[in-house]
Enzyme design. Sequence first.
Site, mmCIF file in Angstrom:
data_model
loop_
_atom_site.group_PDB
_atom_site.id
_atom_site.type_symbol
_atom_site.label_atom_id
_atom_site.label_comp_id
_atom_site.label_asym_id
_atom_site.label_seq_id
_atom_site.Cartn_x
_atom_site.Cartn_y
_atom_site.Cartn_z
ATOM 1 N N ASN A 166 54.520 -18.313 32.100
ATOM 2 C CA ASN A 166 55.394 -19.438 32.476
ATOM 3 C C ASN A 166 56.612 -19.595 31.560
ATOM 4 O OD1 ASN A 166 53.573 -20.313 30.504
ATOM 5 N ND2 ASN A 166 53.653 -22.434 31.185
ATOM 6 N N LYS A 208 50.959 -9.228 23.365
ATOM 7 C CA LYS A 208 50.659 -8.792 24.729
ATOM 8 C C LYS A 208 51.086 -9.869 25.727
ATOM 9 C CE LYS A 208 47.470 -9.277 27.554
ATOM 10 N NZ LYS A 208 48.228 -9.312 28.819
ATOM 11 N N SER A 261 45.017 -20.005 30.258
ATOM 12 C CA SER A 261 44.131 -20.932 30.965
ATOM 13 C C SER A 261 42.838 -21.166 30.183
ATOM 14 C CB SER A 261 43.806 -20.354 32.346
ATOM 15 O OG SER A 261 43.114 -19.147 32.176
ATOM 16 N N GLU A 273 45.761 -22.272 22.793
ATOM 17 C CA GLU A 273 46.586 -23.308 23.430
ATOM 18 C C GLU A 273 46.365 -23.165 24.922
ATOM 19 O OE1 GLU A 273 50.663 -23.525 21.790
ATOM 20 O OE2 GLU A 273 49.941 -21.926 20.510
ATOM 21 N N CYS A 319 52.617 -26.181 30.838
ATOM 22 C CA CYS A 319 51.288 -26.664 30.429
ATOM 23 C C CYS A 319 51.287 -28.171 30.315
ATOM 24 C CB CYS A 319 50.861 -26.006 29.122
ATOM 25 S SG CYS A 319 52.036 -26.235 27.777
HETATM 26 P P1 NAD Z 1 45.746 -16.650 31.939
HETATM 27 O O1 NAD Z 1 44.698 -17.272 31.122
HETATM 28 O O2 NAD Z 1 45.388 -16.069 33.247
HETATM 29 O O3 NAD Z 1 46.456 -15.459 31.136
HETATM 30 C C1 NAD Z 1 47.034 -15.650 29.850
HETATM 31 C C2 NAD Z 1 47.137 -14.297 29.151
HETATM 32 O O4 NAD Z 1 45.815 -13.779 28.925
HETATM 33 C C3 NAD Z 1 47.865 -13.219 29.937
HETATM 34 O O5 NAD Z 1 48.588 -12.408 29.043
HETATM 35 C C4 NAD Z 1 46.717 -12.439 30.565
HETATM 36 O O6 NAD Z 1 47.083 -11.120 30.914
HETATM 37 C C5 NAD Z 1 45.704 -12.439 29.432
HETATM 38 N N1 NAD Z 1 44.312 -12.227 29.800
HETATM 39 C C6 NAD Z 1 43.740 -12.306 31.028
HETATM 40 N N2 NAD Z 1 42.406 -12.084 30.937
HETATM 41 C C7 NAD Z 1 42.135 -11.869 29.615
HETATM 42 C C8 NAD Z 1 40.945 -11.625 28.881
HETATM 43 N N3 NAD Z 1 39.752 -11.549 29.473
HETATM 44 N N4 NAD Z 1 41.032 -11.510 27.539
HETATM 45 C C9 NAD Z 1 42.224 -11.603 26.905
HETATM 46 N N5 NAD Z 1 43.390 -11.837 27.556
HETATM 47 C C10 NAD Z 1 43.350 -11.969 28.901
HETATM 48 O O7 NAD Z 1 46.879 -17.751 32.103
HETATM 49 P P2 NAD Z 1 48.194 -17.675 32.996
HETATM 50 O O8 NAD Z 1 47.836 -17.856 34.422
HETATM 51 O O9 NAD Z 1 48.991 -16.480 32.576
HETATM 52 O O10 NAD Z 1 48.986 -18.980 32.454
HETATM 53 C C11 NAD Z 1 48.810 -20.249 32.960
HETATM 54 C C12 NAD Z 1 47.918 -21.078 32.066
HETATM 55 O O11 NAD Z 1 48.438 -21.124 30.738
HETATM 56 C C13 NAD Z 1 47.845 -22.531 32.501
HETATM 57 O O12 NAD Z 1 46.509 -22.983 32.404
HETATM 58 C C14 NAD Z 1 48.707 -23.255 31.483
HETATM 59 O O13 NAD Z 1 48.425 -24.629 31.321
HETATM 60 C C15 NAD Z 1 48.406 -22.477 30.274
HETATM 61 N N6 NAD Z 1 49.448 -22.706 29.258
HETATM 62 C C16 NAD Z 1 49.131 -23.429 28.140
HETATM 63 C C17 NAD Z 1 50.121 -23.700 27.188
HETATM 64 C C18 NAD Z 1 49.828 -24.473 25.942
HETATM 65 O O14 NAD Z 1 50.625 -24.382 25.013
HETATM 66 N N7 NAD Z 1 48.745 -25.227 25.855
HETATM 67 C C19 NAD Z 1 51.411 -23.214 27.388
HETATM 68 C C20 NAD Z 1 51.690 -22.505 28.538
HETATM 69 C C21 NAD Z 1 50.697 -22.242 29.467
#
Ligand code: NAD
Length: 468
Positions: free
Chosen positions: A142, A165, A217, A238, A272
């Site tokens: 995002n 990554k 997430s 986060e 987020c």
């Molecule tokens: P996601 O959890 O699907 O992916 C995040 C990252 O993790 C990506 O790089 C993904 O390729 C990687 N990933 C996927 N599976 C993994 C695994 N098993 N082990 C390690 N890494 C893995 O999240 P998304 O859909 O890319 O992003 C949206 C989410 O991020 C929303 O829930 C949003 O609220 C959250 N977010 C939180 C913040 C914060 O600061 N709290 C900021 C931005 C987004």
Amino acid sequence: MATGPRCHGSGTRSGYFAVVDPATGEPFDEAPDRQAAELDDVVDRAHTAWRGWRADPAARTTALLAAADAVEAAGSDLATLLTREQGKPLTESHAEVARTAARLRHFAEPGIETQPITDDRPVRGELRWRPLGPVAAIVPWNFPLQLASAKFAPALAAGNTVVLKPSPYTPLTTRLLGSVVSAALPEDVLTVVTGREPLGARLAAHPGIRHVTFTGSVPTGRSVARQAAASLARVTLELGGNDAALLLEDVDVEKIADRLFWAAFRNCGQVCMAVKRVYAPARIHSRVVEALAHRAETAVVGPGLDPASQLGPLNNAPQLARVESYTARALAGGARAAAGGHRLDRPGYFFAPTILADVPADSPVVTEEQFGPVLPVLPYESLDEAVEAANGTRFGLGGSVWGTDLDRAEAVAERLECGTAWINHHAELSLAQPFAGVKDSGVGVAGGPWGLYGNLRPFVVHRPQEGS
Ligand code: NAD
């Protein structure tokens, strides 16, 4: 920066994966699909580079300031590519690039201080902070640049090296950022690895990594914590949010409507700490719905590269499907779409900005994180009931209270169970503040000195006082 020849249709080269333009739904480029087996070499090199990088704080300052300048100089290329693969309007991409450079500058002179430890004994104790080693930074799609820099700027300033990554949905801008920043740093101090899972999982579990700092997430965050447990690396998470905006009886609806709308719909709601639920006193609920619906209907939705666009597409097909499904479930449960309620009949991942009224309180669009351009507005009778509802999810990232009497609004904000609360605005963060979610929204603290010290370990030396 293109990462290889343009791919047409399904013609992605072996060892690469396609990157899709969310404004068209079509692939427009490709990125290297690095394999988990390659991580040993990457982490080894990060470890070797750490020896030099950790040794010279003044050189780190010079390099990080040069990196900030380089990011600004590449601002136009970075912003255009970011809009192309992420979807957000170009003005938002430029703001993200500016924030990335600002973060590098913010941490360039970190002022890590040796601290005396005094007690009654005739020894002098001294606390000296030490870097941890190679840090794995795993980030979502995002805000690919801003969130990456929120990880690597403090980690590098603290004297660590970083393996970054990005999400497979936004690999290209991160690769370009990596090459721009790395040109100002010694080799292997910052390495970007792109690829599909299980690359992230294997990086989080890699025995050479000493800190896994993850944004994404909640379910993936849990999984990352489990993976990092293998090597007992430090973990910072986060995670998602479901921020409530709580409107008070004395709120000036017309005055706040624009700000409230954009706090929910910026970056197409993929923030987020966007406003994801609004609670309005029953007496003014319909006025609030009307004011927000008017803004939803008049917001200009289109490709981010079109200067007229205020809202771009969602970033990817699964996210569009999720937003569509949450909206359909709310409508099936009796909700009314005061604006939008459907995807747009055009190529790409566009969804009409949607304001929902009469939403059942247990609908997923209220209890879960929709992460898209859909906002439920719920009425309340008593303030206690509203505070309880605002605190009534597993999330606890941010929250806001909106009203004219600022003291009263602040007293209500005190009751929110979250890491950051705002009065009459939402989701505006200072680089100097701690950023931490409660409950499922996170573990550890990012931002400001807290984020810096999250990348350091204490090391204490005791020596006798002279003459004792
Ligand atoms: P996601 O959890 O699907 O992916 C995040 C990252 O993790 C990506 O790089 C993904 O390729 C990687 N990933 C996927 N599976 C993994 C695994 N098993 N082990 C390690 N890494 C893995 O999240 P998304 O859909 O890319 O992003 C949206 C989410 O991020 C929303 O829930 C949003 O609220 C959250 N977010 C939180 C913040 C914060 O600061 N709290 C900021 C931005 C987004």
